[in-house]
Write a protein that holds these residues in place. Structure first.
Motif, PDB file in Angstrom:
ATOM      1  N   MET A   1       0.823  -1.206   0.000  1.00  0.00           N
ATOM      2  CA  MET A   1       0.000   0.000   0.000  1.00  0.00           C
ATOM      3  C   MET A   1       0.860   1.261   0.000  1.00  0.00           C
ATOM      4  N   ASP A   2       1.876   1.263   0.878  1.00  0.00           N
ATOM      5  CA  ASP A   2       2.669   2.483   0.989  1.00  0.00           C
ATOM      6  C   ASP A   2       3.557   2.698  -0.229  1.00  0.00           C
ATOM      7  N   ARG A   3       3.774   1.637  -1.057  1.00  0.00           N
ATOM      8  CA  ARG A   3       4.539   1.828  -2.279  1.00  0.00           C
ATOM      9  C   ARG A   3       3.825   2.803  -3.205  1.00  0.00           C
ATOM     10  N   LEU A   4       2.501   2.669  -3.281  1.00  0.00           N
ATOM     11  CA  LEU A   4       1.699   3.586  -4.083  1.00  0.00           C
ATOM     12  C   LEU A   4       1.767   4.995  -3.521  1.00  0.00           C
ATOM     13  N   VAL A   5       1.766   5.118  -2.201  1.00  0.00           N
ATOM     14  CA  VAL A   5       1.827   6.441  -1.576  1.00  0.00           C
ATOM     15  C   VAL A   5       3.147   7.123  -1.898  1.00  0.00           C
ATOM     16  N   TYR A   6       4.279   6.390  -1.816  1.00  0.00           N
ATOM     17  CA  TYR A   6       5.581   6.951  -2.149  1.00  0.00           C
ATOM     18  C   TYR A   6       5.580   7.516  -3.571  1.00  0.00           C
ATOM     19  N   THR A   7       5.109   6.696  -4.507  1.00  0.00           N
ATOM     20  CA  THR A   7       5.153   7.099  -5.917  1.00  0.00           C
ATOM     21  C   THR A   7       4.255   8.297  -6.189  1.00  0.00           C
ATOM     22  N   ALA A   8       3.011   8.237  -5.710  1.00  0.00           N
ATOM     23  CA  ALA A   8       2.062   9.310  -5.984  1.00  0.00           C
ATOM     24  C   ALA A   8       2.451  10.604  -5.272  1.00  0.00           C
ATOM     25  N   MET A   9       2.923  10.485  -4.045  1.00  0.00           N
ATOM     26  CA  MET A   9       3.269  11.675  -3.275  1.00  0.00           C
ATOM     27  C   MET A   9       4.419  12.444  -3.932  1.00  0.00           C
ATOM     28  N   THR A  10       5.523  11.725  -4.239  1.00  0.00           N
ATOM     29  CA  THR A  10       6.670  12.408  -4.843  1.00  0.00           C
ATOM     30  C   THR A  10       6.375  12.824  -6.275  1.00  0.00           C
ATOM     31  N   GLY A  11       5.532  12.035  -6.977  1.00  0.00           N
ATOM     32  CA  GLY A  11       5.146  12.435  -8.326  1.00  0.00           C
ATOM     33  C   GLY A  11       4.390  13.746  -8.325  1.00  0.00           C
ATOM     34  N   ALA A  12       3.452  13.907  -7.392  1.00  0.00           N
ATOM     35  CA  ALA A  12       2.681  15.145  -7.301  1.00  0.00           C
ATOM     36  C   ALA A  12       3.587  16.324  -6.954  1.00  0.00           C
ATOM     37  N   LYS A  13       4.537  16.092  -6.060  1.00  0.00           N
ATOM     38  CA  LYS A  13       5.452  17.165  -5.650  1.00  0.00           C
ATOM     39  C   LYS A  13       6.262  17.680  -6.844  1.00  0.00           C
ATOM     40  N   HIS A  14       6.763  16.764  -7.647  1.00  0.00           N
ATOM     41  CA  HIS A  14       7.610  17.198  -8.757  1.00  0.00           C
ATOM     42  C   HIS A  14       6.799  17.697  -9.949  1.00  0.00           C
ATOM     43  N   ILE A  15       5.542  17.307 -10.043  1.00  0.00           N
ATOM     44  CA  ILE A  15       4.679  17.927 -11.047  1.00  0.00           C
ATOM     45  C   ILE A  15       4.481  19.400 -10.719  1.00  0.00           C
ATOM     46  N   LEU A  16       4.348  19.713  -9.437  1.00  0.00           N
ATOM     47  CA  LEU A  16       4.258  21.125  -9.039  1.00  0.00           C
ATOM     48  C   LEU A  16       5.530  21.877  -9.393  1.00  0.00           C
ATOM     49  N   GLU A  17       6.691  21.223  -9.245  1.00  0.00           N
ATOM     50  CA  GLU A  17       7.941  21.868  -9.620  1.00  0.00           C
ATOM     51  C   GLU A  17       8.014  22.084 -11.137  1.00  0.00           C
ATOM     52  N   GLN A  18       7.544  21.103 -11.900  1.00  0.00           N
ATOM     53  CA  GLN A  18       7.498  21.271 -13.345  1.00  0.00           C
ATOM     54  C   GLN A  18       6.561  22.410 -13.738  1.00  0.00           C
ATOM     55  N   GLN A  19       5.443  22.510 -13.032  1.00  0.00           N
ATOM     56  CA  GLN A  19       4.496  23.582 -13.318  1.00  0.00           C
ATOM     57  C   GLN A  19       5.127  24.942 -13.045  1.00  0.00           C
ATOM     58  N   ALA A  20       5.928  25.018 -11.978  1.00  0.00           N
ATOM     59  CA  ALA A  20       6.617  26.276 -11.665  1.00  0.00           C
ATOM     60  C   ALA A  20       7.622  26.629 -12.757  1.00  0.00           C
ATOM     61  N   THR A  21       8.352  25.625 -13.239  1.00  0.00           N
ATOM     62  CA  THR A  21       9.309  25.866 -14.324  1.00  0.00           C
ATOM     63  C   THR A  21       8.599  26.310 -15.589  1.00  0.00           C
ATOM     64  N   ASN A  22       7.510  25.652 -15.913  1.00  0.00           N
ATOM     65  CA  ASN A  22       6.748  26.009 -17.106  1.00  0.00           C
ATOM     66  C   ASN A  22       6.180  27.422 -16.993  1.00  0.00           C
ATOM     67  N   SER A  23       5.706  27.782 -15.805  1.00  0.00           N
ATOM     68  CA  SER A  23       5.191  29.141 -15.586  1.00  0.00           C
ATOM     69  C   SER A  23       6.303  30.169 -15.721  1.00  0.00           C
ATOM     70  N   HIS A  24       7.499  29.811 -15.236  1.00  0.00           N
ATOM     71  CA  HIS A  24       8.648  30.709 -15.378  1.00  0.00           C
ATOM     72  C   HIS A  24       8.984  30.923 -16.851  1.00  0.00           C
ATOM     73  N   ASN A  25       8.940  29.856 -17.633  1.00  0.00           N
ATOM     74  CA  ASN A  25       9.196  29.981 -19.068  1.00  0.00           C
ATOM     75  C   ASN A  25       8.165  30.883 -19.734  1.00  0.00           C
ATOM     76  N   LEU A  26       6.897  30.674 -19.378  1.00  0.00           N
ATOM     77  CA  LEU A  26       5.833  31.492 -19.963  1.00  0.00           C
ATOM     78  C   LEU A  26       5.997  32.969 -19.598  1.00  0.00           C
TER      79      LEU A  26
END
Length: 246
Positions: A1-26
């Motif tokens: 169960m917690d394997r899914l939590v690790y993947t989803a949690m860190t995935g969501a965190k780095h998607i936010l970082e990607q969104q920040a980078t994309n916003s900076h580019n825009l």
């Protein structure tokens, strides 16, 4: 169960970082000579004897898109655009050398050629000083010539030459000030093959349409990661109920 939590949690965190980078580019879609920032990610296993199957997402590299932006004619005598590959050398406040593609230049109160942010342009022999009451012409090879606006209009004087360099792109890193420098802090020599176009500026290489599509896709990916976390929570609740019944 917690394997899914690790993947989803860190995935969501780095998607936010990607969104920040994309916003900076825009936000820099109209910035002269801007180079788009790129992010890439990879999965890394969590180190530990009891958790060898867990993994999380880390930022692998923060790279740069070095493709050339569109050229814009301005007709201004102190505007230059690098043609093809290459960089314009500038002097940072600490005396070190940095590199930019933003060729919108100005003259300081003392006639020193600078970027719009106030950094001195590096010439063959150091900073370049332009005398008063002259018109300036920047040649294809970066040579700066002046002609008096009064008196002998045929008196052409060469006052310096822009330092144009072309270090390997894999050896360049973006600083917090937006300027590029070499990773090994080396100072590349001037490259005669680098040329400029006078009266022209290079625009940002950010594709606004692609960035907007990326922003939408990242938003959907973040929602997916949130649903995975909700599913993990629901599964844990159901498992707890089953254990309690047994």
């Amino acid at each position: 169960m917690d394997r899914l939590v690790y993947t989803a949690m860190t995935g969501a965190k780095h998607i936010l970082e990607q969104q920040a980078t994309n916003s900076h580019n825009l936000a820099n879609a109209t910035t002269t000579g801007f180079r788009a920032q790129l992010d890439s990610f990879r999965a890394v296993p969590v180190v530990g004897a009891d958790i060898p199957t867990r993994a999380f997402v880390v930022d692998a590299t923060v790279g740069t898109d070095f493709s050339v932006g569109s050229m814009q004619m301005t007709g201004r005598e102190l505007d230059v655009a690098i043609q093809g590959k290459g960089w314009l050398a500038v002097e940072k406040p600490d005396g070190s050398e940095a590199y930019t593609r933003a060729g919108s230049l100005k003259l300081s109160e003392n006639g020193v050629l600078q970027t719009l942010s106030g950094l001195n342009i590096v010439g063959d022999g150091g900073p370049i000083t332009v005398p008063p009451d002259v018109s300036v012409t920047i040649a294809k090879d970066g040579t700066i010539s002046t002609v008096p606006v009064t008196g002998n209009l045929n008196s052409v004087q060469v006052i310096g030459r822009l330092k144009l360099v072309n270090p390997p792109e894999e050896n360049l890193v973006r600083g917090d000030d937006g300027l590029f420098k070499t990773k090994d802090n080396s100072v590349p020599d001037a490259d005669a093959a680098v040329t400029v176009a006078g009266g022209t500026l290079e625009g940002s290489n950010v594709n606004v349409v692609d960035s907007m599509v990326t922003m939408i896709n990242l938003g959907r990916q973040f929602e997916m990661q949130m649903r995975l976390l909700q599913n993990a929570e629901n599964n844990e609740t159901k498992a707890t109920q089953i254990i309690a019944l047994s």
